[in-house]
Design a protein around this motif. Structure first.
Motif, PDB file in Angstrom:
ATOM      1  N   LYS A  71       0.912  -1.019  -0.555  1.00 51.47           N
ATOM      2  CA  LYS A  71       0.090  -0.213   0.219  1.00 51.47           C
ATOM      3  C   LYS A  71       0.891   1.096  -0.413  1.00 51.47           C
ATOM      4  O   LYS A  71       0.773   2.478  -0.895  1.00 51.47           O
ATOM      5  N   ILE A  72       1.657   1.910   0.798  1.00 51.29           N
ATOM      6  CA  ILE A  72       3.132   2.135   1.152  1.00 51.29           C
ATOM      7  C   ILE A  72       3.500   2.296  -0.383  1.00 51.29           C
ATOM      8  O   ILE A  72       4.023   3.636  -1.292  1.00 51.29           O
ATOM      9  N   PHE A  73       3.920   1.793  -1.253  1.00 53.32           N
ATOM     10  CA  PHE A  73       4.496   1.762  -1.957  1.00 53.32           C
ATOM     11  C   PHE A  73       4.219   1.930  -3.664  1.00 53.32           C
ATOM     12  O   PHE A  73       4.387   3.095  -3.949  1.00 53.32           O
ATOM     13  N   VAL A  74       2.322   1.664  -3.375  1.00 47.43           N
ATOM     14  CA  VAL A  74       1.459   2.020  -4.100  1.00 47.43           C
ATOM     15  C   VAL A  74       1.496   4.272  -4.037  1.00 47.43           C
ATOM     16  O   VAL A  74       1.268   4.853  -5.142  1.00 47.43           O
ATOM     17  N   GLN A  75       1.098   4.507  -2.728  1.00 48.55           N
ATOM     18  CA  GLN A  75       1.198   5.508  -2.996  1.00 48.55           C
ATOM     19  C   GLN A  75       2.127   6.771  -2.521  1.00 48.55           C
ATOM     20  O   GLN A  75       2.178   7.921  -3.419  1.00 48.55           O
ATOM     21  N   MET A  76       3.226   5.482  -3.318  1.00 47.65           N
ATOM     22  CA  MET A  76       4.845   6.759  -3.706  1.00 47.65           C
ATOM     23  C   MET A  76       5.149   6.353  -5.055  1.00 47.65           C
ATOM     24  O   MET A  76       5.643   7.034  -5.473  1.00 47.65           O
ATOM     25  N   ASN A  77       4.406   5.555  -5.487  1.00 38.68           N
ATOM     26  CA  ASN A  77       3.814   5.138  -7.374  1.00 38.68           C
ATOM     27  C   ASN A  77       5.360   4.416  -7.212  1.00 38.68           C
ATOM     28  O   ASN A  77       5.462   4.340  -9.301  1.00 38.68           O
ATOM     29  N   TYR A  78       5.353   4.068  -6.494  1.00 38.90           N
ATOM     30  CA  TYR A  78       6.285   2.584  -6.753  1.00 38.90           C
ATOM     31  C   TYR A  78       5.914   1.034  -7.502  1.00 38.90           C
ATOM     32  O   TYR A  78       5.888   0.380  -6.419  1.00 38.90           O
ATOM     33  N   ILE A  79       5.302   1.746  -8.360  1.00 40.31           N
ATOM     34  CA  ILE A  79       3.695   0.503  -8.687  1.00 40.31           C
ATOM     35  C   ILE A  79       4.637  -1.161  -8.969  1.00 40.31           C
ATOM     36  O   ILE A  79       4.369  -2.213  -7.896  1.00 40.31           O
ATOM     37  N   PRO A  80       5.890  -1.051  -9.098  1.00 37.59           N
ATOM     38  CA  PRO A  80       5.859  -2.457  -9.499  1.00 37.59           C
ATOM     39  C   PRO A  80       6.953  -3.282  -8.424  1.00 37.59           C
ATOM     40  O   PRO A  80       6.548  -4.493  -8.177  1.00 37.59           O
ATOM     41  N   PHE A  81       7.117  -2.458  -7.391  1.00 40.86           N
ATOM     42  CA  PHE A  81       7.997  -3.163  -6.602  1.00 40.86           C
ATOM     43  C   PHE A  81       6.250  -3.028  -4.830  1.00 40.86           C
ATOM     44  O   PHE A  81       6.836  -4.624  -4.600  1.00 40.86           O
ATOM     45  N   SER A  82       5.540  -2.549  -5.496  1.00 40.67           N
ATOM     46  CA  SER A  82       4.266  -2.911  -5.064  1.00 40.67           C
ATOM     47  C   SER A  82       3.946  -4.625  -4.938  1.00 40.67           C
ATOM     48  O   SER A  82       2.954  -5.065  -4.234  1.00 40.67           O
ATOM     49  N   ILE A  83       3.611  -4.750  -6.463  1.00 38.25           N
ATOM     50  CA  ILE A  83       3.479  -5.660  -7.897  1.00 38.25           C
ATOM     51  C   ILE A  83       3.997  -7.184  -7.002  1.00 38.25           C
ATOM     52  O   ILE A  83       3.734  -8.343  -6.640  1.00 38.25           O
ATOM     53  N   GLN A  84       5.523  -6.490  -6.689  1.00 39.48           N
ATOM     54  CA  GLN A  84       6.915  -7.772  -6.251  1.00 39.48           C
ATOM     55  C   GLN A  84       6.731  -8.482  -5.116  1.00 39.48           C
ATOM     56  O   GLN A  84       6.366  -9.956  -4.981  1.00 39.48           O
ATOM     57  N   ILE A  85       5.732  -7.327  -3.806  1.00 42.59           N
ATOM     58  CA  ILE A  85       6.078  -7.412  -2.802  1.00 42.59           C
ATOM     59  C   ILE A  85       4.268  -8.439  -2.568  1.00 42.59           C
ATOM     60  O   ILE A  85       4.765  -9.560  -1.784  1.00 42.59           O
ATOM     61  N   LEU A  86       3.475  -8.615  -3.534  1.00 41.17           N
ATOM     62  CA  LEU A  86       2.012  -9.257  -3.832  1.00 41.17           C
ATOM     63  C   LEU A  86       2.681 -10.942  -3.670  1.00 41.17           C
ATOM     64  O   LEU A  86       2.042 -11.789  -3.713  1.00 41.17           O
ATOM     65  N   ASN A  87       2.964  -9.960  -4.911  1.00 43.66           N
ATOM     66  CA  ASN A  87       3.262 -11.786  -5.955  1.00 43.66           C
ATOM     67  C   ASN A  87       3.950 -12.795  -4.761  1.00 43.66           C
ATOM     68  O   ASN A  87       4.299 -13.409  -4.488  1.00 43.66           O
ATOM     69  N   PHE A  88       5.169 -11.800  -3.774  1.00 44.63           N
ATOM     70  CA  PHE A  88       6.168 -13.016  -2.985  1.00 44.63           C
ATOM     71  C   PHE A  88       5.168 -13.396  -2.278  1.00 44.63           C
ATOM     72  O   PHE A  88       5.227 -14.486  -1.636  1.00 44.63           O
TER      73      PHE A  88
END
Length: 203
Positions: free
Chosen positions: A92-109
């Motif tokens: 959620k924090i990565f999305v707020q920071m607009n780091y979408i690829p990082f957010s996707i990576q965390i969720l996939n993990f």
């Protein structure tokens, strides 16, 4: 009955033998002590995990997210509900920071370690939406196609409509949104879909 009788005789002889009785008693005692310390250690470790989880949830924010190694270590080490909840907040924090690829990576993990089907689907839908945002249409389709639970069909059809809008397939977009509208019960969601339909029809 004969077998039970033989077992009874064997146990009776065994109990009369002081040497074997002593070994048996020591074995039982050690087993009970082992169980006690195992449970105590398990309880202690669980409390430690809970404390670390509470601290990280409190400390986690935009300012320290990229430099907080403890967070990533905790997620890797704790493939359980605590690690999953930290992963969701981190995403959620990565999305707020607009780091979408990082957010996707965390969720996939964390996805493989989620046992609850509905929670897994919620995360898959979130991943699909983010992939669409990143214009990754093929990946988004694959994610949506892995969801087989019909209870989520109304949301899946809505997201697929968004997906085909990116492909400029107006007819399929309209079809999927209308289909999603039929399944929807939530008034707010229905209004959003109607707004999207009106927008498409007017362009």
């Amino acid at each position: 009955m004969f077998i039970l009788f033989k077992i009874f005789i064997f146990l009776n002889k065994f109990m009369k033998n002081k040497y074997f009785f002593s070994i048996f008693f020591i074995f039982i005692f050690m087993f009970l002590v082992g169980c006690y310390f195992y449970k105590k250690n398990e309880y202690y470790e669980k409390n430690i995990r809970l404390q670390k989880y509470s601290q990280l949830m409190h400390q986690l924010n935009k300012k320290n997210i990229l430099y907080n190694k403890r967070v990533f270590k905790f997620i890797i080490k704790n493939k359980n509900i605590y690690g999953i909840l930290i992963s969701l907040k981190l995403s959620k924090i990565f999305v707020q920071m607009n780091y979408i690829p990082f957010s996707i990576q965390i969720l996939n993990f964390c996805l493989p370690y989620i046992s609850d089907e509905n929670l897994k689907i919620i995360i898959q839908l979130r991943i699909a939406r983010m992939q669409i945002e990143q214009q990754n249409i093929i990946i988004a389709k694959k994610v949506l196609n892995t969801i087989k639970n019909n209870n989520w069909k109304k949301i899946i059809e809505d997201i697929k409509g968004d997906l085909f809008l990116l492909e400029k397939n107006k007819s399929l977009t309209l079809y999927l949104w209308k289909k999603s509208l039929l399944y929807q019960l939530d008034k707010r969601t229905k209004n959003i879909i109607r707004m999207k339909l009106n927008y498409i029809n007017s362009h």
